[in-house]
Design a protein around this motif. Structure first.
Motif, PDB file in Angstrom:
ATOM      1  N   PHE A  28      15.144  13.563  27.651  1.00  0.00           N
ATOM      2  CA  PHE A  28      15.074  12.421  28.566  1.00  0.00           C
ATOM      3  C   PHE A  28      16.270  11.492  28.355  1.00  0.00           C
ATOM      4  N   SER A  29      16.630  10.753  29.398  1.00  0.00           N
ATOM      5  CA  SER A  29      17.752   9.812  29.286  1.00  0.00           C
ATOM      6  C   SER A  29      17.352   8.387  29.620  1.00  0.00           C
ATOM      7  N   GLN A  99       5.174  10.973  33.223  1.00  0.00           N
ATOM      8  CA  GLN A  99       5.318  12.328  32.705  1.00  0.00           C
ATOM      9  C   GLN A  99       5.979  12.319  31.326  1.00  0.00           C
ATOM     10  N   MET A 100       7.015  11.515  31.170  1.00  0.00           N
ATOM     11  CA  MET A 100       7.702  11.420  29.887  1.00  0.00           C
ATOM     12  C   MET A 100       6.744  10.927  28.806  1.00  0.00           C
ATOM     13  N   ALA A 101       6.013   9.869  29.114  1.00  0.00           N
ATOM     14  CA  ALA A 101       5.131   9.252  28.121  1.00  0.00           C
ATOM     15  C   ALA A 101       3.961  10.154  27.743  1.00  0.00           C
ATOM     16  N   THR A 102       3.400  10.878  28.719  1.00  0.00           N
ATOM     17  CA  THR A 102       2.258  11.741  28.401  1.00  0.00           C
ATOM     18  C   THR A 102       2.694  13.009  27.683  1.00  0.00           C
ATOM     19  N   ARG A 103       3.834  13.564  28.059  1.00  0.00           N
ATOM     20  CA  ARG A 103       4.333  14.759  27.379  1.00  0.00           C
ATOM     21  C   ARG A 103       4.623  14.482  25.908  1.00  0.00           C
ATOM     22  N   MET A 104       5.346  13.399  25.685  1.00  0.00           N
ATOM     23  CA  MET A 104       5.704  13.044  24.311  1.00  0.00           C
ATOM     24  C   MET A 104       4.469  12.614  23.518  1.00  0.00           C
ATOM     25  N   GLY A 105       3.532  11.946  24.191  1.00  0.00           N
ATOM     26  CA  GLY A 105       2.315  11.509  23.516  1.00  0.00           C
ATOM     27  C   GLY A 105       1.474  12.671  23.039  1.00  0.00           C
ATOM     28  N   LYS A 106       1.344  13.694  23.879  1.00  0.00           N
ATOM     29  CA  LYS A 106       0.571  14.868  23.483  1.00  0.00           C
ATOM     30  C   LYS A 106       1.240  15.597  22.325  1.00  0.00           C
ATOM     31  N   LYS A 107       2.570  15.743  22.392  1.00  0.00           N
ATOM     32  CA  LYS A 107       3.308  16.397  21.304  1.00  0.00           C
ATOM     33  C   LYS A 107       3.106  15.651  19.991  1.00  0.00           C
ATOM     34  N   LEU A 108       3.148  14.326  20.069  1.00  0.00           N
ATOM     35  CA  LEU A 108       2.977  13.516  18.860  1.00  0.00           C
ATOM     36  C   LEU A 108       1.565  13.663  18.302  1.00  0.00           C
ATOM     37  N   ALA A 109       0.579  13.700  19.173  1.00  0.00           N
ATOM     38  CA  ALA A 109      -0.809  13.881  18.725  1.00  0.00           C
ATOM     39  C   ALA A 109      -0.990  15.250  18.074  1.00  0.00           C
ATOM     40  N   GLU A 110      -0.359  16.274  18.645  1.00  0.00           N
ATOM     41  CA  GLU A 110      -0.432  17.616  18.053  1.00  0.00           C
ATOM     42  C   GLU A 110       0.195  17.639  16.661  1.00  0.00           C
ATOM     43  N   LYS A 224      14.084  12.322  43.178  1.00  0.00           N
ATOM     44  CA  LYS A 224      14.446  13.094  44.367  1.00  0.00           C
ATOM     45  C   LYS A 224      15.894  13.589  44.311  1.00  0.00           C
ATOM     46  N   GLY A 225      16.589  13.286  43.212  1.00  0.00           N
ATOM     47  CA  GLY A 225      17.993  13.640  43.115  1.00  0.00           C
ATOM     48  C   GLY A 225      18.224  15.056  42.607  1.00  0.00           C
ATOM     49  N   ASN A 226      19.504  15.424  42.564  1.00  0.00           N
ATOM     50  CA  ASN A 226      19.888  16.753  42.103  1.00  0.00           C
ATOM     51  C   ASN A 226      20.437  16.740  40.677  1.00  0.00           C
ATOM     52  N   MET A 227      20.464  15.567  40.044  1.00  0.00           N
ATOM     53  CA  MET A 227      20.985  15.459  38.687  1.00  0.00           C
ATOM     54  C   MET A 227      19.877  15.900  37.735  1.00  0.00           C
ATOM     55  N   ARG A 228      20.070  17.017  37.050  1.00  0.00           N
ATOM     56  CA  ARG A 228      18.986  17.572  36.247  1.00  0.00           C
ATOM     57  C   ARG A 228      19.421  17.988  34.847  1.00  0.00           C
ATOM     58  N   MET A 229      20.343  17.234  34.245  1.00  0.00           N
ATOM     59  CA  MET A 229      20.647  17.489  32.846  1.00  0.00           C
ATOM     60  C   MET A 229      19.469  17.023  31.977  1.00  0.00           C
ATOM     61  N   PHE A 230      18.794  15.940  32.437  1.00  0.00           N
ATOM     62  CA  PHE A 230      17.673  15.349  31.722  1.00  0.00           C
ATOM     63  C   PHE A 230      16.460  15.294  32.635  1.00  0.00           C
TER      64      PHE A 230
END
Length: 232
Positions: A28-29, A99-110, A224-230
């Motif tokens: 994430f950026s 999405q960022m907060a829930t993904r990272m939150g689940k990983k941290l809980a695991e 909605k953009g095409n920038m997808r490095m992050f």
């Protein structure tokens, strides 16, 4: 001279704050990718201003939620943590932030379940897996820091460092700045952390605020953009 317990706490703080801690922060950026693409951030000066805005927005929202979750877990109230978690999820204005907060939150809980034998962290992960609660990263951070025997000051510093370092790490890949530039920005913003904590620690959940419209507009553009490095 510090005790063995003091040293262990320092080691845990370093572990939880390390950019290599496996919760996915490097993907994430915090909106910087779009800010760079849209020429909002082009050099060290504009990067500093952008990162400060991200730091302040996070302090008055995620930081407040993390502190309340820390206190609730210390008091033995998983139910209060659930309330805080749902409140913070509803507070987020764009899908990628959630999405960022829930993904990272689940990983941290695991990770918490692997690191600690405490049944409450397992219960927290079960609540996330069963969709009882979204499992926001700041809330899980608060729980983890309480479990680790760290302080709420440690928690807030780690939270702020994570936000700042996420942006600065991404900047080295998409903005014309050097490591010297990013470290100087980190030094400047670190000096502001205690002031932010003094404000955030006195705020109730209802006092949370994140009025930085440019950041929210950039986040919407990224969805909605095409920038997808992050991811964000």
């Amino acid at each position: 001279m510090g005790t063995v317990n003091d040293m262990m706490k320092v080691m845990r703080l370093l572990q939880f704050t390390d950019s290599a801690f496996p919760v996915g922060t490097f993907t994430f950026s915090n909106g910087l990718e779009t800010a760079s693409f849209e020429k909002v951030v082009t050099d060290a000066k504009t990067l500093e201003a952008f990162t400060r805005s991200q730091s302040h927005q996070a302090a008055y929202s995620d930081g407040v939620a993390a502190l309340h979750a820390f206190r609730a877990f210390k008091a033995g109230s998983i139910e209060k943590c659930l309330e805080i978690d749902k409140y913070l999820y509803a507070f987020k204005m764009n899908d990628e932030a959630r999405q960022m907060a829930t993904r990272m939150g689940k990983k941290l809980a695991e990770l918490g379940v692997k690191l600690y034998s405490d049944e409450k962290i397992r219960e927290w992960l079960d609540r996330i897996n069963s969709n009882v609660t979204p499992g926001m990263y700041p809330v899980t951070q608060g729980i983890m820091f309480a479990l680790a025997g760290l302080s709420e000051v440690d928690l807030f510093c780690s939270h702020q460092y994570g936000v700042i370092n996420m942006v600065l790490g991404a900047a080295l890949r998409c903005v014309k700045v050097s490591h010297y530039d990013t470290q100087l920005i980190l030094e400047k913003l670190s000096e502001e952390t205690m002031g932010l904590y003094e404000e955030a620690r006195q705020m109730e959940l209802k006092d949370m605020n994140a009025f930085y419209p440019v950041l929210d507009i950039l986040a919407s553009l990224h969805e909605k953009g095409n920038m997808r490095m992050f991811m964000n």
